[in-house]
Design a protein around this motif. Sequence first.
Motif, PDB file in Angstrom:
ATOM      1  N   UNK A 181       8.336  14.121  10.949  1.00  0.00           N
ATOM      2  CA  UNK A 181       7.158  13.322  10.128  1.00  0.00           C
ATOM      3  C   UNK A 181       7.626  11.933   9.647  1.00  0.00           C
ATOM      4  N   UNK A 182       8.318  11.161  10.662  1.00  0.00           N
ATOM      5  CA  UNK A 182       8.703   9.749  10.508  1.00  0.00           C
ATOM      6  C   UNK A 182       9.953   9.587   9.481  1.00  0.00           C
ATOM      7  N   UNK A 183      10.733  10.598   9.050  1.00  0.00           N
ATOM      8  CA  UNK A 183      11.714  10.406   8.185  1.00  0.00           C
ATOM      9  C   UNK A 183      12.066  11.473   7.477  1.00  0.00           C
ATOM     10  N   UNK A 226      11.890  16.084  -0.217  1.00  0.00           N
ATOM     11  CA  UNK A 226      11.223  16.516  -1.364  1.00  0.00           C
ATOM     12  C   UNK A 226      10.594  18.004  -1.394  1.00  0.00           C
ATOM     13  N   UNK A 227      10.437  18.692  -0.255  1.00  0.00           N
ATOM     14  CA  UNK A 227      10.422  20.012  -0.097  1.00  0.00           C
ATOM     15  C   UNK A 227      11.682  20.864  -0.760  1.00  0.00           C
ATOM     16  N   UNK A 228      12.810  20.362  -0.431  1.00  0.00           N
ATOM     17  CA  UNK A 228      13.903  21.018  -0.868  1.00  0.00           C
ATOM     18  C   UNK A 228      14.129  20.955  -2.380  1.00  0.00           C
ATOM     19  N   UNK A 229      13.450  19.808  -2.813  1.00  0.00           N
ATOM     20  CA  UNK A 229      13.033  19.887  -4.467  1.00  0.00           C
ATOM     21  C   UNK A 229      12.196  20.700  -5.069  1.00  0.00           C
ATOM     22  N   UNK A 230      11.401  21.444  -4.257  1.00  0.00           N
ATOM     23  CA  UNK A 230      10.302  22.194  -4.630  1.00  0.00           C
ATOM     24  C   UNK A 230       8.998  21.257  -5.023  1.00  0.00           C
ATOM     25  N   UNK A 231       8.983  20.108  -4.510  1.00  0.00           N
ATOM     26  CA  UNK A 231       7.878  19.130  -4.721  1.00  0.00           C
ATOM     27  C   UNK A 231       6.765  19.354  -3.806  1.00  0.00           C
ATOM     28  N   UNK A 232       5.641  19.844  -4.527  1.00  0.00           N
ATOM     29  CA  UNK A 232       4.381  19.918  -3.641  1.00  0.00           C
ATOM     30  C   UNK A 232       3.864  18.522  -3.017  1.00  0.00           C
ATOM     31  N   UNK A 280       3.912  14.434   5.482  1.00  0.00           N
ATOM     32  CA  UNK A 280       3.945  15.585   4.973  1.00  0.00           C
ATOM     33  C   UNK A 280       4.284  16.601   6.116  1.00  0.00           C
ATOM     34  N   UNK A 281       5.430  17.311   6.392  1.00  0.00           N
ATOM     35  CA  UNK A 281       5.632  17.875   7.208  1.00  0.00           C
ATOM     36  C   UNK A 281       5.016  19.342   7.343  1.00  0.00           C
TER      37      UNK A 281
END
Length: 651
Positions: free
Chosen positions: A324-326, A332-338, A474-475
């Motif tokens: 996903x370019x980085x 962010x997903x690991x922090x439960x960020x939508x 976004x992956x």
Amino acid sequence: MTIVNNKIKNCVILAAGLGVRLKPLTDEEPKCLTEVCGRTILEQTLEVLEKNGIKETVIVVGYLGDVIINRIGKKYKSMKITYVWNKIYDKTNSMYSAWLARRYLEKGAILIEGDTIFEESLIKELLGMPGENAYWAESVFTEKYNGSMATTDKENRIINVEIVRGRLKEYKSNFFKSTGVLKVTPGYGRAFSHWLDDDVKKGNVSIYYDLVIAKHLNDHPIYVCDVTEKAKWAEIDNFDDLKEAENIFKPSRYVIILMDGALDLPVKELNNKAPLDAAKKPNIDFIARLGKTGIIQTNFPGLPVCSVVSNLGILGYNPLRYYPNGKASFEALAQDIYLDDDDIVFRCNLVTLEGRKLKDFTAGNISNEDAGNIIDNLKLDYNRIRLYQGQGYRNILIIKNSRIKANEILSFEPYMNIGKKVDQILLNGTSDESWKVADFLNNIMLDSVKKIKDLNKRFSTSSDMVFLWGPSSTPRLFSFHKKFGVDGAVVTGSDFTRGIAMAASMAVKKASSTVEYTSIDLKEKLKEAKNHLMHNELVYIHINAPDEELHKRNIEDKIKIIERIDQEIIGPILEFLNKRFEDRYRIAVLSDHYTLSENKNYMTSPVPYALYGKNIKKDEVTVFSGKEIESKNKNVIKSYEFLDFVIGQDN
């Protein structure tokens, strides 16, 4: 998969019995629908039969027969399913059910008792037996067995069949235990049908079919197909049998241990040895010495040399498609960020400055508490900007619903630019629109210097600025289970690998409040890995510490952490696998990339791996050394092919 030259295309399964000794499990479902390791006996049997060229299976049903019919239907994949009813199942035994299916046996068929579970190799072995003779799949009769026992002559022809209850005076090598699976040829099937018919006419309907065969061993030969060392199987009559079957057939386990950045070139300080070669690592060397080694390409043209690209590939996702370019979006997903599809996620480091120059990209390994005091109080009054605390110096900034793509913004890695003026390593754009976004974000970074200075009057942290880099999109990954057919789990202290696991629907523990590189707790990782192994077939253990130590310019500490990984993770995991899963496991050890002591840069070279365990043939490598493994292996596999190799059956 069809067996070549196999004339047997039919099967008869006897599944009419009451299953009294498995109550209450059999109160609502017949015994053949008892689950073993998550799948019913009957469905596992049908799976094996269909794979091996059986075109039609006849199931003799009785007790709760409608449940079987509703569950299985008239077809299993490409295989036709036919049902024959035993309406007096409570007054008869296996010979009567076999008699009801005699017309199918006369054509030639595999005959299977519905409470037997077995490996595919048993059917392969039975179908592959030469000639026109009938065969009975059996194992050498030992003290653990009772029930149907055959005695053979020197040609493996069965000369006696009896039902054994209790211990024998002696156990001979020509005593065999029935697996409940027979290959009935057309000629034998016609004779068997006649024998069954005779007994039914005499009213002998409550005996085992084994005893019918026993009376006619001189009339028509039947031979033992010895599967003692060739296939695992189990007969399930009671709860002890069920427990033993689940122990026998518990799925294989696969462990991949990735030591992030552990590879290096030889350095003068270590007498021209690489840190991995200088480390004492008997368990890693054991895996290399007794297993198979090889070389993996973990980085690809057009993509950065980084851990995200490497780990995505090793977990089976082609980075050329899924990168996903980085790292930031996985973090962010690991922090439960939508994340919406059009969001761009940036890594947001808290850094320390010296004048206008970048001094420390970790802000002195800032604590979570200090980082929280800065991030939570740093006011960014912009509608589409979101700032989130992560782990220590690693935090997240998101542009919501961006009109540009993540790869239109160019950034500089802070750890590669220590000592440079901040103005020289700000964000750049590649188009008019992306330049506007880059300028906007650069102003946020530069303005943060004054804001954090004011906050430090209250909190006295070691941070001076937020530094944005590594924009990512976004992956979207396919489920790991759907992709590979096994349940997977990830053990990690790094947010980016935790995010990969979440995107792939793999089991993973929520983020720890501690930062991995400051206080690595290998005991916790070991405990977590063991717990995951009890519930998942594959466990991926990612340990970031070797890479972090080298970024902190600690060669000796890098050696120490490799030695700790060997002693505190790999050794105990090997012991655990041997104890719990015996010969049903594989374990792989590797790194994701070379991290050079000389300049802290990453190399694009392929990386070595070692794989040990079930059906893995050892090669000539004696120790886990990049130099030795590369000298013995010329073929390079791509990272996203590695997992198929690890969990494949024909290595």
